[in-house]
Scaffold this motif. Structure first.
Motif, PDB file in Angstrom:
ATOM      1  N   ASN A   1       0.813  -1.214   0.000  1.00 49.87           N
ATOM      2  CA  ASN A   1       0.000   0.000   0.000  1.00 49.87           C
ATOM      3  C   ASN A   1       0.845   1.262   0.000  1.00 49.87           C
ATOM      4  O   ASN A   1       0.546   2.228  -0.717  1.00 49.87           O
ATOM      5  CB  ASN A   1      -0.932   0.026   1.219  1.00 49.87           C
ATOM      6  CG  ASN A   1      -2.066  -0.972   1.110  1.00 49.87           C
ATOM      7  OD1 ASN A   1      -2.299  -1.550   0.045  1.00 49.87           O
ATOM      8  ND2 ASN A   1      -2.777  -1.204   2.196  1.00 49.87           N
ATOM      9  N   ILE A   2       1.922   1.277   0.810  1.00 48.21           N
ATOM     10  CA  ILE A   2       2.690   2.517   0.924  1.00 48.21           C
ATOM     11  C   ILE A   2       3.504   2.815  -0.334  1.00 48.21           C
ATOM     12  O   ILE A   2       3.951   3.955  -0.519  1.00 48.21           O
ATOM     13  CB  ILE A   2       3.595   2.533   2.170  1.00 48.21           C
ATOM     14  CG1 ILE A   2       4.621   1.399   2.145  1.00 48.21           C
ATOM     15  CG2 ILE A   2       2.775   2.490   3.436  1.00 48.21           C
ATOM     16  CD1 ILE A   2       5.599   1.428   3.319  1.00 48.21           C
TER      17      ILE A   2
ATOM     18  N   THR B   1       0.626   5.010  -1.594  1.00 52.72           N
ATOM     19  CA  THR B   1       0.220   6.154  -0.775  1.00 52.72           C
ATOM     20  C   THR B   1       1.393   7.015  -0.308  1.00 52.72           C
ATOM     21  O   THR B   1       1.196   8.181   0.044  1.00 52.72           O
ATOM     22  CB  THR B   1      -0.540   5.675   0.469  1.00 52.72           C
ATOM     23  OG1 THR B   1       0.346   4.885   1.293  1.00 52.72           O
ATOM     24  CG2 THR B   1      -1.750   4.811   0.078  1.00 52.72           C
ATOM     25  N   LYS B   2       2.611   6.426  -0.263  1.00 55.09           N
ATOM     26  CA  LYS B   2       3.823   7.115   0.205  1.00 55.09           C
ATOM     27  C   LYS B   2       3.733   7.537   1.673  1.00 55.09           C
ATOM     28  O   LYS B   2       4.425   8.459   2.119  1.00 55.09           O
ATOM     29  CB  LYS B   2       4.113   8.362  -0.662  1.00 55.09           C
ATOM     30  CG  LYS B   2       4.122   8.102  -2.149  1.00 55.09           C
ATOM     31  CD  LYS B   2       5.140   7.070  -2.563  1.00 55.09           C
ATOM     32  CE  LYS B   2       5.156   6.860  -4.083  1.00 55.09           C
ATOM     33  NZ  LYS B   2       6.063   5.765  -4.489  1.00 55.09           N
ATOM     34  N   GLN B   3       2.898   6.871   2.464  1.00 56.07           N
ATOM     35  CA  GLN B   3       2.765   7.208   3.879  1.00 56.07           C
ATOM     36  C   GLN B   3       4.017   6.815   4.667  1.00 56.07           C
ATOM     37  O   GLN B   3       4.673   5.830   4.345  1.00 56.07           O
ATOM     38  CB  GLN B   3       1.565   6.468   4.481  1.00 56.07           C
ATOM     39  CG  GLN B   3       0.212   6.947   3.983  1.00 56.07           C
ATOM     40  CD  GLN B   3      -0.892   6.018   4.470  1.00 56.07           C
ATOM     41  OE1 GLN B   3      -1.027   4.891   4.015  1.00 56.07           O
ATOM     42  NE2 GLN B   3      -1.693   6.506   5.409  1.00 56.07           N
TER      43      GLN B   3
ATOM     44  N   GLN C   1      -0.857   7.504  11.821  1.00 56.07           N
ATOM     45  CA  GLN C   1      -1.649   7.759  10.620  1.00 56.07           C
ATOM     46  C   GLN C   1      -3.141   7.789  10.966  1.00 56.07           C
ATOM     47  O   GLN C   1      -3.581   7.119  11.902  1.00 56.07           O
ATOM     48  CB  GLN C   1      -1.409   6.653   9.578  1.00 56.07           C
ATOM     49  CG  GLN C   1       0.029   6.513   9.146  1.00 56.07           C
ATOM     50  CD  GLN C   1       0.545   7.724   8.397  1.00 56.07           C
ATOM     51  OE1 GLN C   1      -0.110   8.242   7.493  1.00 56.07           O
ATOM     52  NE2 GLN C   1       1.733   8.181   8.760  1.00 56.07           N
TER      53      GLN C   1
ATOM     54  N   THR D   1      -5.356   7.024   8.598  1.00 58.22           N
ATOM     55  CA  THR D   1      -5.960   6.070   7.673  1.00 58.22           C
ATOM     56  C   THR D   1      -5.209   4.746   7.790  1.00 58.22           C
ATOM     57  O   THR D   1      -4.106   4.682   8.325  1.00 58.22           O
ATOM     58  CB  THR D   1      -5.890   6.552   6.213  1.00 58.22           C
ATOM     59  OG1 THR D   1      -4.509   6.724   5.843  1.00 58.22           O
ATOM     60  CG2 THR D   1      -6.648   7.850   6.019  1.00 58.22           C
TER      61      THR D   1
ATOM     62  N   TYR E   1      -5.967   5.377  -7.469  1.00 57.63           N
ATOM     63  CA  TYR E   1      -4.974   4.532  -6.816  1.00 57.63           C
ATOM     64  C   TYR E   1      -4.384   3.455  -7.727  1.00 57.63           C
ATOM     65  O   TYR E   1      -3.364   2.845  -7.391  1.00 57.63           O
ATOM     66  CB  TYR E   1      -5.593   3.858  -5.585  1.00 57.63           C
ATOM     67  CG  TYR E   1      -5.909   4.828  -4.469  1.00 57.63           C
ATOM     68  CD1 TYR E   1      -4.891   5.432  -3.742  1.00 57.63           C
ATOM     69  CD2 TYR E   1      -7.225   5.149  -4.144  1.00 57.63           C
ATOM     70  CE1 TYR E   1      -5.174   6.326  -2.708  1.00 57.63           C
ATOM     71  CE2 TYR E   1      -7.524   6.031  -3.116  1.00 57.63           C
ATOM     72  CZ  TYR E   1      -6.491   6.621  -2.412  1.00 57.63           C
ATOM     73  OH  TYR E   1      -6.775   7.501  -1.399  1.00 57.63           O
TER      74      TYR E   1
ATOM     75  N   LEU F   1      -7.087  -1.311  -2.802  1.00 57.45           N
ATOM     76  CA  LEU F   1      -6.873  -0.087  -2.036  1.00 57.45           C
ATOM     77  C   LEU F   1      -8.047   0.879  -2.233  1.00 57.45           C
ATOM     78  O   LEU F   1      -8.468   1.558  -1.293  1.00 57.45           O
ATOM     79  CB  LEU F   1      -5.565   0.581  -2.454  1.00 57.45           C
ATOM     80  CG  LEU F   1      -5.090   1.768  -1.593  1.00 57.45           C
ATOM     81  CD1 LEU F   1      -5.020   1.379  -0.127  1.00 57.45           C
ATOM     82  CD2 LEU F   1      -3.736   2.264  -2.086  1.00 57.45           C
TER      83      LEU F   1
ATOM     84  N   ARG G   1     -10.482   2.472   0.697  1.00 57.31           N
ATOM     85  CA  ARG G   1     -10.769   3.904   0.822  1.00 57.31           C
ATOM     86  C   ARG G   1     -12.275   4.177   0.755  1.00 57.31           C
ATOM     87  O   ARG G   1     -12.803   5.041   1.465  1.00 57.31           O
ATOM     88  CB  ARG G   1     -10.041   4.684  -0.281  1.00 57.31           C
ATOM     89  CG  ARG G   1      -8.533   4.716  -0.100  1.00 57.31           C
ATOM     90  CD  ARG G   1      -8.140   5.587   1.085  1.00 57.31           C
ATOM     91  NE  ARG G   1      -6.701   5.668   1.252  1.00 57.31           N
ATOM     92  CZ  ARG G   1      -5.997   4.945   2.097  1.00 57.31           C
ATOM     93  NH1 ARG G   1      -6.604   4.065   2.868  1.00 57.31           N
ATOM     94  NH2 ARG G   1      -4.690   5.085   2.189  1.00 57.31           N
TER      95      ARG G   1
END
Length: 392
Positions: free
Chosen positions: A41-42, A45-47, A53, A55, A291, A296, A300
């Motif tokens: 996922n990251i 999303t680049k989280q 977080q 989310t 996305y 994903l 969301r």
């Protein structure tokens, strides 16, 4: 008369002193979750999951709150990643884990065996491990297995939903049935299982078909795991394990780690979520374009319409029922936790993130489970299988 009064008071005092809260029992245990999909996922999303977080289901802050000591991070890509792409994607996701560890060396560290895991726990760091979800990511090459093992692969899920040239998946064994060229493991597939045994890499049987499962049980010389599955008897989903499979897994010395996904916990969930997705199809299509990932986008969408999606989530008691059912069937030594957090759109009510693991401990205590048994379920059983495979 005085002696008669003193003895009950002493006994009462002992009970009060030794009494522990559910959270104290939870925090004392070594908690290992065998499946989390945050890495794939990251990449989108680049989280920075080293920070709190608002989310998703995972970050290091909430993990600490939930008492999570060891996390096996899933390395995953879909079947559209074929030869020349899947192995590269696996390494890209491993790179992202390495980067997270480099940014937060005081909070998380990579471990390769049970000794290193226990050392990390003493240092109050999360023990990070790697599970490669899908045999297609080795691209039929034994040297790719060696490469991934050197980078820290702790288990290989032999198939994802798609079969490989050497092992058939649960999806394909159900939907394609007799049209399969090689149901189960081929000779090369058996060689792969044996090689994983030699390397000390756990064989993961979640996602594989029944034929493949029984071939693995007959081939593996070490205990195997089902990293994220539930009981078929309670929810007849092809991804869940039937009673005979569970008994064979126990005889092998392995462990099934319970998946939190609503669709594997609640047999009534699928039609309800289908109706929900149909109602919000336009929004889902738009999110998929944003996305470039349907799963994903689905996650969301459920977050956006939280009040609606909550209405179709199963109660936490259903997940606990799966745990209790399997414990009663094959024993407490063969059950673990494999949440599938960040890999699905819905989980039982109350399980919103890695901060919520203590709720499972609390519910098990209500059912009369001992601290020793809870220790096994939360991580002790996985630790045993981990050690049996690595030898240390």
């Amino acid at each position: 008369m005085i002696k008669k009064l003193i003895l009950p008071l002493l006994l009462l005092s002992t009970v009060i002193v030794s009494a522990q809260s559910p959270m104290e029992i939870h925090q004392k245990a070594i908690l290992i979750d065998t499946h989390n999909d945050i890495l794939s996922n990251i990449l989108i999303t680049k989280q920075d999951v080293g920070k709190l977080q608002n989310t998703g289901n995972f970050d290091l802050v909430r993990a600490k709150q939930g008492g999570l000591d060891g996390q096996i991070f899933s390395i995953w890509c879909g079947e559209e990643y074929g030869t020349g792409k899947a192995f590269a994607m696996a390494n890209r996701e491993i790179d992202s884990l390495y980067a997270l560890i480099a940014r937060y060396p005081d909070k998380i560290t990579l471990v390769h065996n049970s000794k290193e895991l226990q050392k990390a726990v003493k240092q109050q760091k999360m023990a990070a491990m790697i599970g490669v979800e899908g045999g297609h990511m080795i691209e039929d090459r034994m040297d790719y297995i060696d490469s991934l093992a050197k980078r820290g692969m702790n288990y290989l899920t032999l198939t994802w939903n798609n079969s490989t040239s050497w092992a058939t998946s649960a999806r394909d064994e159900v939907t394609k049935k007799d049209s399969l060229k090689h149901p189960g493991l081929t000779d090369y597939g058996k060689q792969i299982v044996k090689h994983l045994n030699e390397l000390g890499v756990m064989v993961d049987v979640s996602h594989v078909g029944e034929r493949t499962f029984y071939d693995v049980i007959a081939t593996s010389t070490k205990p195997v795991i089902a990293s994220h599955s539930c009981a078929y008897a309670l929810d007849p989903n092809r991804r869940n394990m039937k009673d005979d499979q569970l008994k064979a897994l126990a005889k092998n010395g392995g462990v099934i780690c319970l998946n939190f996904y609503s669709g594997f916990v609640d047999s009534t969930y699928s039609p309800k979520v289908a109706a929900f997705l149909h109602q919000h199809k336009k929004e889902l299509d738009s999110l998929t374009q944003v996305y470039h990932d349907g799963d994903l986008a689905n996650i969301r969408l459920n977050a956006i319409y939280r009040s609606e999606s909550d209405k179709i989530r199963p109660p936490l008691s259903l997940l606990i029922k799966h745990i209790d059912y399997i414990v009663k069937l094959i024993g407490v030594d063969h059950v673990g936790i494999g949440s599938d957090f960040d890999g699905a759109e819905s989980y039982p009510l109350g399980l919103d993130s890695v901060a919520d693991y203590p709720k499972i401990t609390e519910e098990l205590l209500k059912l009369g489970y001992s601290e020793k048994d809870i220790d096994k379920i939360l991580g002790g059983n996985v630790l045993r299988v981990f050690k049996a495979n690595t030898g240390k």
